[in-house]
Design a protein around this motif. Structure first.
Motif, PDB file in Angstrom:
ATOM      1  N   PRO A 104       0.828  -1.211   0.000  1.00 30.03           N
ATOM      2  CA  PRO A 104       0.000   0.000   0.000  1.00 30.03           C
ATOM      3  C   PRO A 104       0.863   1.261   0.000  1.00 30.03           C
ATOM      4  O   PRO A 104       1.764   1.417   0.817  1.00 30.03           O
ATOM      5  CB  PRO A 104      -0.782  -0.128   1.309  1.00 30.03           C
ATOM      6  N   LEU A 105       0.582   2.160  -0.922  1.00 28.08           N
ATOM      7  CA  LEU A 105       1.321   3.419  -1.008  1.00 28.08           C
ATOM      8  C   LEU A 105       0.320   4.562  -1.045  1.00 28.08           C
ATOM      9  O   LEU A 105      -0.174   4.937  -2.108  1.00 28.08           O
ATOM     10  CB  LEU A 105       2.217   3.434  -2.253  1.00 28.08           C
ATOM     11  N   ALA A 106      -0.019   5.079   0.121  1.00 29.04           N
ATOM     12  CA  ALA A 106      -0.948   6.211   0.227  1.00 29.04           C
ATOM     13  C   ALA A 106      -2.223   5.956  -0.573  1.00 29.04           C
ATOM     14  O   ALA A 106      -2.716   6.825  -1.291  1.00 29.04           O
ATOM     15  CB  ALA A 106      -0.265   7.503  -0.229  1.00 29.04           C
ATOM     16  N   GLY A 107      -2.759   4.747  -0.461  1.00 23.97           N
ATOM     17  CA  GLY A 107      -3.974   4.386  -1.164  1.00 23.97           C
ATOM     18  C   GLY A 107      -3.759   3.813  -2.551  1.00 23.97           C
ATOM     19  O   GLY A 107      -4.713   3.323  -3.173  1.00 23.97           O
ATOM     20  N   ARG A 108      -2.554   3.849  -3.041  1.00 20.56           N
ATOM     21  CA  ARG A 108      -2.212   3.282  -4.354  1.00 20.56           C
ATOM     22  C   ARG A 108      -1.653   1.882  -4.138  1.00 20.56           C
ATOM     23  O   ARG A 108      -0.636   1.702  -3.468  1.00 20.56           O
ATOM     24  CB  ARG A 108      -1.177   4.171  -5.048  1.00 20.56           C
ATOM     25  N   GLU A 109      -2.300   0.885  -4.701  1.00 16.36           N
ATOM     26  CA  GLU A 109      -1.901  -0.498  -4.448  1.00 16.36           C
ATOM     27  C   GLU A 109      -0.918  -0.972  -5.508  1.00 16.36           C
ATOM     28  O   GLU A 109      -1.151  -0.828  -6.712  1.00 16.36           O
ATOM     29  CB  GLU A 109      -3.128  -1.412  -4.425  1.00 16.36           C
ATOM     30  N   LEU A 110       0.197  -1.550  -5.032  1.00 13.39           N
ATOM     31  CA  LEU A 110       1.203  -2.155  -5.897  1.00 13.39           C
ATOM     32  C   LEU A 110       1.160  -3.657  -5.655  1.00 13.39           C
ATOM     33  O   LEU A 110       1.511  -4.132  -4.576  1.00 13.39           O
ATOM     34  CB  LEU A 110       2.595  -1.587  -5.584  1.00 13.39           C
ATOM     35  N   LEU A 111       0.705  -4.391  -6.654  1.00 12.56           N
ATOM     36  CA  LEU A 111       0.486  -5.828  -6.538  1.00 12.56           C
ATOM     37  C   LEU A 111       1.734  -6.587  -6.971  1.00 12.56           C
ATOM     38  O   LEU A 111       2.254  -6.368  -8.077  1.00 12.56           O
ATOM     39  CB  LEU A 111      -0.701  -6.244  -7.417  1.00 12.56           C
ATOM     40  N   CYS A 112       2.191  -7.502  -6.122  1.00  9.57           N
ATOM     41  CA  CYS A 112       3.371  -8.319  -6.412  1.00  9.57           C
ATOM     42  C   CYS A 112       2.929  -9.727  -6.812  1.00  9.57           C
ATOM     43  O   CYS A 112       2.170 -10.362  -6.069  1.00  9.57           O
ATOM     44  CB  CYS A 112       4.283  -8.410  -5.196  1.00  9.57           C
ATOM     45  N   ILE A 113       3.391 -10.192  -7.958  1.00  7.83           N
ATOM     46  CA  ILE A 113       3.086 -11.569  -8.345  1.00  7.83           C
ATOM     47  C   ILE A 113       4.392 -12.331  -8.602  1.00  7.83           C
ATOM     48  O   ILE A 113       5.410 -11.755  -8.994  1.00  7.83           O
ATOM     49  CB  ILE A 113       2.163 -11.660  -9.581  1.00  7.83           C
ATOM     50  N   ASP A 114       4.331 -13.617  -8.371  1.00  5.42           N
ATOM     51  CA  ASP A 114       5.474 -14.502  -8.551  1.00  5.42           C
ATOM     52  C   ASP A 114       5.705 -14.717 -10.044  1.00  5.42           C
ATOM     53  O   ASP A 114       4.797 -15.150 -10.758  1.00  5.42           O
ATOM     54  CB  ASP A 114       5.179 -15.829  -7.843  1.00  5.42           C
ATOM     55  N   THR A 115       6.909 -14.394 -10.533  1.00  5.39           N
ATOM     56  CA  THR A 115       7.192 -14.493 -11.972  1.00  5.39           C
ATOM     57  C   THR A 115       8.520 -15.199 -12.213  1.00  5.39           C
ATOM     58  O   THR A 115       9.513 -14.577 -12.589  1.00  5.39           O
ATOM     59  CB  THR A 115       7.205 -13.103 -12.636  1.00  5.39           C
ATOM     60  N   PRO A 116       8.582 -16.512 -11.999  1.00  4.59           N
ATOM     61  CA  PRO A 116       9.830 -17.245 -12.247  1.00  4.59           C
ATOM     62  C   PRO A 116      10.122 -17.333 -13.745  1.00  4.59           C
ATOM     63  O   PRO A 116       9.280 -17.035 -14.583  1.00  4.59           O
ATOM     64  CB  PRO A 116       9.527 -18.625 -11.659  1.00  4.59           C
TER      65      PRO A 116
END
Length: 322
Positions: A153-165
């Motif tokens: 979470p960045l001041a209401g801005r969501e940064l989604l992390c996904i697994d990318t092998p």
């Protein structure tokens, strides 16, 4: 517009959606990028380059009008040193920030000895000191492990992390819905501005040692494309669009690279064979793309990547045979 960082000739470029592209000065200009995402006065770095890049990261903060206390996150796509080598030193300068990293990468940030030893084996001690500087540990209490689907979470801005092998088993990519863009690390390949033509950017995969897995990489790219991205922010280098074409090019090249590696597998001069085959493959692509450089200049731009890709393909062949 590119704005010089005070005291350097290196640009920090502000683009739309509060995303700042930072040239980390690794190896050459426009070779290795990190990013600063700014939202409502708060900041998140995505990758950070080596410890030698820390002054550029801090200069980017100043240019964006932020203090070191305004940074909440340092997100690493993976722990290869051109992306993460400066994390320990940078986190010391950011009193409120936490480090976000893939579960497989977290132990190497907390205790980087094995990571440094592995990189030294590939590059040698002299090159390690010249290009990477010191690699410092990150305190365990400041590390956040990002499993697949983790949201920063960045001041209401969501940064989604996904697994990318595919490039590495400890790789994640970061989706920013605000800009409809991915921060791709090395999963979406390499695209250097010197090779741009009237068709736009040219792109190649990166199979550098030691965890290249072609089918996993193809799957990771397909998964990213399912989000219908408008742009990709690459470490090597910068923002690219026309992502549908680039994704198709990457898929075709991953298949071609795996095939040429198998074709060289039983040769006594396997490494030389793969270097020659990769060089021929990339020059064919450059010609088809209308690249403005002559063959010698194209090879000069890609020389390091050709060598590392050959090494990574060899690691994959050896692992695949076990």
């Amino acid at each position: 517009m590119a704005v010089p960082v005070p005291g350097t000739a290196l640009p920090v470029t502000s683009v739309e959606s509060g995303i700042h592209v930072i040239d980390t000065a690794f190896q050459r200009d426009q070779f290795d990028a990190a990013y600063l995402v700014v939202e409502d006065g708060r900041g998140a770095f995505i990758d950070c380059g080596t410890s030698l890049a820390v002054p550029h990261m801090l200069a980017a903060l100043e240019q964006a009008g932020l203090a070191t206390t305004d940074v909440d996150w340092l997100v690493l796509t993976h722990v290869h040193l051109d992306h993460a080598g400066g994390a320990g030193l940078l986190i010391q300068q950011l009193p409120n920030a936490r480090l976000v990293v893939h579960p497989r990468g977290a132990p190497h940030m907390i205790a980087p000895g094995r990571l440094v030893a592995g990189a030294t084996e590939v590059y040698g001690e002299e090159e390690m000191q010249r290009s990477y500087g010191s690699v410092l540990a990150v305190p365990e209490q400041r590390v956040v492990v990002a499993a697949d689907g983790h949201v920063v979470p960045l001041a209401g801005r969501e940064l989604l992390c996904i697994d990318t092998p595919g490039h590495a088993r400890h790789h994640l990519c970061v989706w920013d819905a605000r800009s409809r863009s991915w921060f791709t690390g090395d999963t979406f390949g390499l695209s250097y501005r010197e090779l741009d033509s009237e068709r736009g950017p040219m792109i190649i995969p990166t199979s550098s040692p030691v965890q290249f897995e072609p089918e996993e990489l193809r799957h990771s790219i397909r998964r990213m494309m399912a989000y219908s991205p408008q742009a990709m922010y690459l470490t090597h280098y910068g923002k690219v669009t026309d992502v549908q074409r680039l994704a198709a090019d990457l898929d075709e090249l991953i298949v071609a690279m795996a095939a040429l590696a198998r074709g060289c597998a039983d040769r006594a001069d396997r490494h030389r064979c793969m270097v020659a085959a990769l060089t021929e493959l990339y020059l064919e692509r450059a010609h088809a793309h209308g690249c403005p450089l002559d063959d010698e200049a194209v090879v000069r731009v890609l020389a390091t990547d050709i060598e590392l890709n050959a090494q990574g393909l060899a690691c994959w062949l050896d692992r695949d045979r076990r």
